[in-house]
Design a protein around this motif. Structure first.
Motif, short mmCIF file in Angstrom:
data_model
loop_
_atom_site.label_atom_id
_atom_site.label_comp_id
_atom_site.label_asym_id
_atom_site.label_seq_id
_atom_site.Cartn_x
_atom_site.Cartn_y
_atom_site.Cartn_z
N MET A 1 23.96 39.17 56.77
CA MET A 1 25.31 38.60 56.84
C MET A 1 25.76 38.15 55.45
N ILE A 2 26.92 38.63 55.03
CA ILE A 2 27.55 38.22 53.78
C ILE A 2 28.83 37.46 54.14
N VAL A 3 28.99 36.29 53.52
CA VAL A 3 30.18 35.46 53.75
C VAL A 3 31.05 35.50 52.50
N ILE A 4 32.35 35.72 52.69
CA ILE A 4 33.29 35.78 51.58
C ILE A 4 34.28 34.63 51.72
N THR A 5 34.32 33.76 50.73
CA THR A 5 35.34 32.72 50.69
C THR A 5 36.53 33.23 49.88
N SER A 6 37.67 32.59 50.07
CA SER A 6 38.92 32.99 49.39
C SER A 6 39.18 34.49 49.47
N PRO A 7 39.13 35.08 50.68
CA PRO A 7 39.25 36.54 50.79
C PRO A 7 40.66 37.07 50.54
N THR A 8 41.67 36.18 50.51
CA THR A 8 43.03 36.65 50.30
C THR A 8 43.51 36.41 48.87
N GLY A 9 42.65 35.87 48.00
CA GLY A 9 42.99 35.72 46.60
C GLY A 9 42.84 37.03 45.85
N ARG A 10 43.14 37.01 44.55
CA ARG A 10 43.11 38.25 43.77
C ARG A 10 41.74 38.91 43.80
N ILE A 11 40.70 38.13 43.56
CA ILE A 11 39.36 38.73 43.54
C ILE A 11 38.92 39.09 44.94
N GLY A 12 39.16 38.21 45.89
CA GLY A 12 38.77 38.49 47.27
C GLY A 12 39.41 39.74 47.82
N ARG A 13 40.68 39.96 47.49
CA ARG A 13 41.37 41.17 47.97
C ARG A 13 40.76 42.44 47.40
N SER A 14 40.19 42.35 46.19
CA SER A 14 39.52 43.51 45.61
C SER A 14 38.09 43.65 46.12
N LEU A 15 37.46 42.53 46.42
CA LEU A 15 36.06 42.55 46.86
C LEU A 15 35.91 43.06 48.28
N LEU A 16 36.79 42.64 49.18
CA LEU A 16 36.63 42.99 50.59
C LEU A 16 36.55 44.49 50.84
N PRO A 17 37.44 45.31 50.28
CA PRO A 17 37.31 46.75 50.54
C PRO A 17 35.99 47.34 50.05
N LEU A 18 35.48 46.83 48.92
CA LEU A 18 34.20 47.33 48.41
C LEU A 18 33.08 47.03 49.40
N LEU A 19 33.08 45.82 49.94
CA LEU A 19 32.04 45.46 50.89
C LEU A 19 32.22 46.18 52.22
N LEU A 20 33.46 46.36 52.64
CA LEU A 20 33.70 47.08 53.89
C LEU A 20 33.26 48.53 53.79
N ASP A 21 33.32 49.10 52.59
CA ASP A 21 32.88 50.48 52.40
C ASP A 21 31.35 50.60 52.43
N GLU A 22 30.66 49.58 51.92
CA GLU A 22 29.22 49.68 51.71
C GLU A 22 28.38 48.92 52.73
N ALA A 23 28.84 47.75 53.15
CA ALA A 23 27.99 46.86 53.94
C ALA A 23 27.54 47.47 55.27
N PRO A 24 28.43 48.10 56.06
CA PRO A 24 27.97 48.61 57.35
C PRO A 24 26.83 49.61 57.24
N ALA A 25 26.87 50.45 56.21
CA ALA A 25 25.81 51.44 56.04
C ALA A 25 24.48 50.79 55.72
N ARG A 26 24.53 49.57 55.20
CA ARG A 26 23.30 48.84 54.87
C ARG A 26 22.90 47.88 55.98
N GLY A 27 23.62 47.94 57.09
CA GLY A 27 23.32 47.04 58.21
C GLY A 27 23.77 45.61 57.99
N GLU A 28 24.73 45.41 57.10
CA GLU A 28 25.23 44.06 56.77
C GLU A 28 26.50 43.76 57.55
N ARG A 29 26.56 42.60 58.16
CA ARG A 29 27.80 42.11 58.75
C ARG A 29 28.55 41.28 57.71
N LEU A 30 29.87 41.20 57.88
CA LEU A 30 30.72 40.45 56.97
C LEU A 30 31.45 39.35 57.74
#
Length: 298
Positions: A1-30
């Motif tokens: 499980m990976i937790v993301i704070t401030s997901p709607t800020g500038r960095i969070g908006r860029s980070l979320l798609p990267l994790l959504l692309d990679e995390a499920p294949a690694r068995g990670e929930r977000l």
């Protein structure tokens, strides 16, 4: 499980798609922590767990960090704070306790360059960020502070002035060269660290961009990319105070920016060598072509 704070800020908006692309294949929930879930894109809301509230609050972070293996930590801006330490380390106090209570293994935080330089003790927001890093590291969690210079994306609020007047402004001397980083590169480093948690202990990860540029050199790049003259205007500290105050920032925030920019002019961001490991890929020219130009034309 990976937790993301401030997901709607500038960095969070860029980070979320990267994790959504990679995390499920690694068995990670977000899981994300957000005050207003409606600000998340619909496609994101359907693919993450959502904890509603401020990650300053003990009950919110306890819920958010339960079962978490890693946390992306970013303190949101508080323009009306009366004290910078309260805005950074104070905001983080509840999370620091929750990291231990909930058994969080790894934390990646957004911070700043400057540690170890003679300018870091009186650098406003940077000084407060470094104190926050010390608080998190002191919990015993494995911690990586992303040590960032000035964001290229900080120019975006000046896009209209660049378009209408051919001018952008700051208080730093025009000939002071310093590193710059694109927000998307910070997000990419954060994603790598969150997904590959083979690291331990506490430390910094500088994200320096590929080059140092002065304000004058930045203006020249913007001129070429935008196809119109752009010049740099050095504003006074009084003008900066008036601008920030007029935008609603309180005295602590305003003076924190003034102190930070003084320290940057003196060499705050020059203390880390650029290497293949610290140089992020996006050049200022590329950022101008792909981010600034569309913003100026909008």
């Amino acid at each position: 499980m990976i937790v993301i704070t401030s997901p709607t800020g500038r960095i969070g908006r860029s980070l979320l798609p990267l994790l959504l692309d990679e995390a499920p294949a690694r068995g990670e929930r977000l899981r994300v922590v957000v005050r207003d879930p409606a600000r998340l894109p619909a496609g994101v809301r359907d693919r993450v767990e959502v904890v509603v509230g401020s990650h300053r609050e003990p009950d919110v972070v306890d819920e958010a960090f339960a079962g978490a293996d890693a946390v992306f930590w970013l303190v949101p801006p508080d323009p009306r704070t009366a004290d910078l330490d309260a805005a950074y380390a104070g905001f983080t106090l509840a999370a620091a306790g929750a990291f231990a209570r909930q058994g969080v293994g790894h934390v990646v935080g957004v911070s700043a360059l400057g540690r170890g330089t003679p300018f870091a003790r009186h650098a406003g927001h940077v000084t407060a960020s470094l104190a926050m890093d010390d608080l998190i590291a002191g919990t015993g969690v494995a911690y990586r502070a992303l040590a960032n210079p000035t964001f290229m994306d900080n120019l975006l609020p000046q896009a209209a002035r660049i378009r209408d007047e051919g001018v952008y402004a700051n208080v730093v001397r025009a000939d002071v060269a310093a590193p710059l980083v694109a927000v998307r590169d910070i997000a990419a480093v954060a994603a790598r660290l969150l997904l590959d948690r083979s690291w331990s202990g506490a430390g910094e990860v500088p994200v320096l961009g590929p080059e140092d540029l002065s304000a004058r050199e930045m203006a020249a790049v913007m001129t070429e990319v935008l196809g119109r003259p752009v010049r740099y205007e050095r504003q006074s500290e009084a003008d900066l105070r008036a601008m920030l105050g007029g935008a609603g920032a309180g005295a602590a925030i305003v003076e924190g920016f003034v102190a930070m920019l003084r320290a940057k002019e003196a060499g705050l961001d020059a203390g880390v060598e650029r290497t293949p490991e610290t140089a992020s890929p996006t050049s200022f020219r590329t950022w101008c072509e792909e981010v600034l130009k569309p913003a100026v034309r909008a």
